[in-house]
Design a protein around this motif. Structure first.
Motif, PDB file in Angstrom:
ATOM      1  N   VAL A   1      98.040  19.191  46.343  1.00  0.00           N
ATOM      2  CA  VAL A   1      97.721  17.961  45.604  1.00  0.00           C
ATOM      3  C   VAL A   1      96.219  17.709  45.534  1.00  0.00           C
ATOM      4  N   ILE A   2      95.426  18.590  46.151  1.00  0.00           N
ATOM      5  CA  ILE A   2      93.979  18.398  46.208  1.00  0.00           C
ATOM      6  C   ILE A   2      93.306  19.179  45.080  1.00  0.00           C
ATOM      7  N   GLU A   3      92.426  18.509  44.377  1.00  0.00           N
ATOM      8  CA  GLU A   3      91.632  19.153  43.326  1.00  0.00           C
ATOM      9  C   GLU A   3      90.212  19.372  43.860  1.00  0.00           C
ATOM     10  N   PRO A   4      89.825  20.629  44.121  1.00  0.00           N
ATOM     11  CA  PRO A   4      88.470  20.872  44.645  1.00  0.00           C
ATOM     12  C   PRO A   4      87.398  20.483  43.641  1.00  0.00           C
ATOM     13  N   LYS A   5      86.308  19.901  44.144  1.00  0.00           N
ATOM     14  CA  LYS A   5      85.235  19.429  43.270  1.00  0.00           C
ATOM     15  C   LYS A   5      84.105  20.454  43.115  1.00  0.00           C
ATOM     16  N   ASN A   6      84.050  21.435  43.993  1.00  0.00           N
ATOM     17  CA  ASN A   6      83.004  22.451  43.902  1.00  0.00           C
ATOM     18  C   ASN A   6      83.514  23.742  44.527  1.00  0.00           C
ATOM     19  N   ARG A   7      82.666  24.757  44.535  1.00  0.00           N
ATOM     20  CA  ARG A   7      83.075  26.067  45.046  1.00  0.00           C
ATOM     21  C   ARG A   7      83.345  26.030  46.536  1.00  0.00           C
ATOM     22  N   GLU A   8      82.541  25.246  47.282  1.00  0.00           N
ATOM     23  CA  GLU A   8      82.736  25.167  48.725  1.00  0.00           C
ATOM     24  C   GLU A   8      84.095  24.574  49.061  1.00  0.00           C
ATOM     25  N   GLU A   9      84.463  23.508  48.354  1.00  0.00           N
ATOM     26  CA  GLU A   9      85.766  22.895  48.600  1.00  0.00           C
ATOM     27  C   GLU A   9      86.895  23.836  48.197  1.00  0.00           C
ATOM     28  N   ALA A  10      86.697  24.576  47.111  1.00  0.00           N
ATOM     29  CA  ALA A  10      87.725  25.522  46.674  1.00  0.00           C
ATOM     30  C   ALA A  10      87.930  26.622  47.721  1.00  0.00           C
ATOM     31  N   LEU A  11      86.833  27.100  48.326  1.00  0.00           N
ATOM     32  CA  LEU A  11      86.942  28.130  49.356  1.00  0.00           C
ATOM     33  C   LEU A  11      87.626  27.575  50.603  1.00  0.00           C
ATOM     34  N   ALA A  12      87.234  26.361  50.996  1.00  0.00           N
ATOM     35  CA  ALA A  12      87.860  25.740  52.169  1.00  0.00           C
ATOM     36  C   ALA A  12      89.352  25.540  51.946  1.00  0.00           C
ATOM     37  N   LEU A  13      89.709  25.126  50.733  1.00  0.00           N
ATOM     38  CA  LEU A  13      91.111  24.909  50.404  1.00  0.00           C
ATOM     39  C   LEU A  13      91.896  26.222  50.446  1.00  0.00           C
TER      40      LEU A  13
ATOM     41  N   THR B   1      95.018  27.071  52.940  1.00  0.00           N
ATOM     42  CA  THR B   1      96.302  27.515  52.396  1.00  0.00           C
ATOM     43  C   THR B   1      96.766  28.794  53.064  1.00  0.00           C
ATOM     44  N   LEU B   2      95.835  29.737  53.294  1.00  0.00           N
ATOM     45  CA  LEU B   2      96.188  30.982  53.988  1.00  0.00           C
ATOM     46  C   LEU B   2      96.626  30.706  55.416  1.00  0.00           C
ATOM     47  N   GLN B   3      95.927  29.793  56.068  1.00  0.00           N
ATOM     48  CA  GLN B   3      96.299  29.422  57.431  1.00  0.00           C
ATOM     49  C   GLN B   3      97.705  28.807  57.457  1.00  0.00           C
ATOM     50  N   ARG B   4      97.994  27.971  56.486  1.00  0.00           N
ATOM     51  CA  ARG B   4      99.323  27.351  56.416  1.00  0.00           C
ATOM     52  C   ARG B   4     100.406  28.408  56.215  1.00  0.00           C
ATOM     53  N   LYS B   5     100.160  29.376  55.341  1.00  0.00           N
ATOM     54  CA  LYS B   5     101.145  30.431  55.106  1.00  0.00           C
ATOM     55  C   LYS B   5     101.427  31.224  56.373  1.00  0.00           C
ATOM     56  N   ALA B   6     100.396  31.457  57.167  1.00  0.00           N
ATOM     57  CA  ALA B   6     100.588  32.185  58.430  1.00  0.00           C
ATOM     58  C   ALA B   6     101.457  31.378  59.394  1.00  0.00           C
ATOM     59  N   HIS B   7     101.210  30.064  59.475  1.00  0.00           N
ATOM     60  CA  HIS B   7     102.019  29.204  60.347  1.00  0.00           C
ATOM     61  C   HIS B   7     103.466  29.165  59.879  1.00  0.00           C
ATOM     62  N   LEU B   8     103.662  29.034  58.576  1.00  0.00           N
ATOM     63  CA  LEU B   8     105.027  28.950  58.059  1.00  0.00           C
ATOM     64  C   LEU B   8     105.782  30.264  58.251  1.00  0.00           C
TER      65      LEU B   8
END
Length: 412
Positions: A361-373, A377-384
């Motif tokens: 639901v998050i819309e990144p505002k710049n490249r840094e936020e997009a990379l962090a997001l 997401t990758l971390q979440r997939k590993a947990h799931l």
């Protein structure tokens, strides 16, 4: 009911001017100046004596229905009947915070003759939750603008914004669960139903299920196995752990959609809303039970003080039926929500987790936020992936329909 009659700012200024005239007349000993105040006093007298109605008004609020899907636009109507002449009446409806006016206004100004009846309307957009109308405020001002009169008419109405519901497919089967008569498929021997597999004939099986071709081919007596029509008790668990209102709204919509699916399948279901004070609705079936659960989901709110693991373990021991199917709705972002999944698995329940991705639901505002997001997401997939050992986990990108997310994970 409350009535007030009080002077306006215009009347206050007039009274101050009258007092000034009297003071000047006394100071200059010019009592003829006092005559200047007579016209103004006469106007005040007329306003009080002839333009002070009792506001004898009948008010009715008309709602289209008591339950409305969130996001729908509905018309609210006010029927006003005046039992006396009122030159100018302002009508203001007590609009709940959860309703947004999209057309018209919730306040009106009109004049009424004796016995006249009029209907005023405005349109609102409904949000999820219970919206309570408490009163209608009436306000009258005399033609000179000297005095105002208010009356509050207690008029309670309730409008429930229920979660949006979409068509979904049942994300579970009845294999390994408690069996009762019903419409869902279960791989057990039955009569007059769909073919499932071929197995060896067992003593006590009816002769009509013998597969003679397979018997001739293998040299052993083989029998057909069918899927009988069964159903299973379903428990829906909604994790209210705080993950933002938007994510929680998707969580509630998913629970409501699968609850409707259970109702349509004739399946009995129960609901645990895991807030700080848990709400448990015992297993039942039917439309009345469905609407009871929907009303609870309509008022559900994210809760930071969540102890879902403790609540689940307590109810597993005391209320949950054995071998029920669990539908667990959780973003799986807190340790307690993950522990609850492990507890359900340890007690032998089949669990399907519908997990809305909070990062979708998050819309990144710049490249840094997009990379962090992307990293989150990758971390979440590993947990799931680790948690998938305890049940089927549907990682739901809320930008996609729930039906699509389920179909990507579960092949039914």
């Amino acid at each position: 009911m409350e009535r007030e009659f009080y002077p306006t700012g215009k009347a206050v200024h007039l009274l101050i001017a009258l007092w000034g005239v009297v003071v000047l007349a006394f100071f200059f000993l010019r009592w003829d100046m006092a005559y200047l105040s007579l016209p103004m006093l006469w106007l005040l007298f007329i306003a009080v004596a002839f333009f002070k109605p009792a506001l004898d008004v009948e008010v009715e609020r008309i709602l289209p229905h008591d339950r409305i899907l969130e996001g729908e636009i509905v018309e609210i109507r006010l029927r006003i009947k005046a039992n006396e002449r009122i030159p100018s009446l302002k009508i203001e409806d007590n609009l709940p915070e959860g309703l947004e006016v999209v057309e018209g206004r919730s306040s009106f100004v009109a004049s009424f003759s004796r016995g006249e009846e009029r209907v005023f309307s405005y349109r609102v957009k409904v949000r999820r939750g219970i919206h309570e109308f408490g009163f209608v405020k009436l306000r009258y001002r005399d033609p000179f603008g000297f005095f105002e009169q208010e009356k509050t008419v207690e008029l309670y109405s309730e409008l429930i914004g229920v979660p949006r519901i979409e068509e979904v497919q049942t994300p579970y089967s009845t294999k390994g669960t408690k069996i009762t008569v019903g419409p869902l498929p279960s791989p057990r021997v039955g009569e007059g139903v769909e073919f499932h597999a071929i197995r060896e004939y067992q003593p006590g099986d009816p002769l009509r299920i013998i597969n003679w071709k397979a018997t001739a081919r293998t040299g052993r007596i083989m029998a057909n196995e069918y899927e009988s029509e069964r159903k299973v008790d379903v428990i829906l668990i909604v994790d209210a752990a705080y993950a933002g209102k938007e994510v929680f709204d998707h969580l509630v919509r998913a629970a409501a959609s699968l609850m409707l699916d259970s109702l349509n399948n004739g399946t009995s279901f129960g609901l645990l809303l895991a807030e700080e004070v848990p709400l448990w609705v015992r297993i039942d079936y039917g439309k009345r039970h469905f609407f009871k659960c929907i009303d609870l989901l309509s008022t559900a709110r994210p809760d930071k003080n969540n102890m879902i693991a403790y609540q689940v373990e307590h109810l597993v021991r005391s209320r949950f039926p054995a071998r029920a199917q669990i539908l667990y709705f959780s973003p799986l972002i807190t340790p307690e929500s993950k522990d609850a999944l492990r507890i359900l698995y340890s007690y032998g329940y089949n669990v399907v987790v519908i997990s809305p991705n909070p990062y979708s639901v998050i819309e990144p505002k710049n490249r840094e936020e997009a990379l962090a997001l992307k990293l989150l997401t990758l971390q979440r997939k590993a947990h799931l992936k680790k948690l998938s050992a305890y049940g089927v986990v549907v990682d739901w990108d809320v930008n996609k329909p729930l039906k699509t997310a389920i179909a990507e994970v579960i092949k039914l």
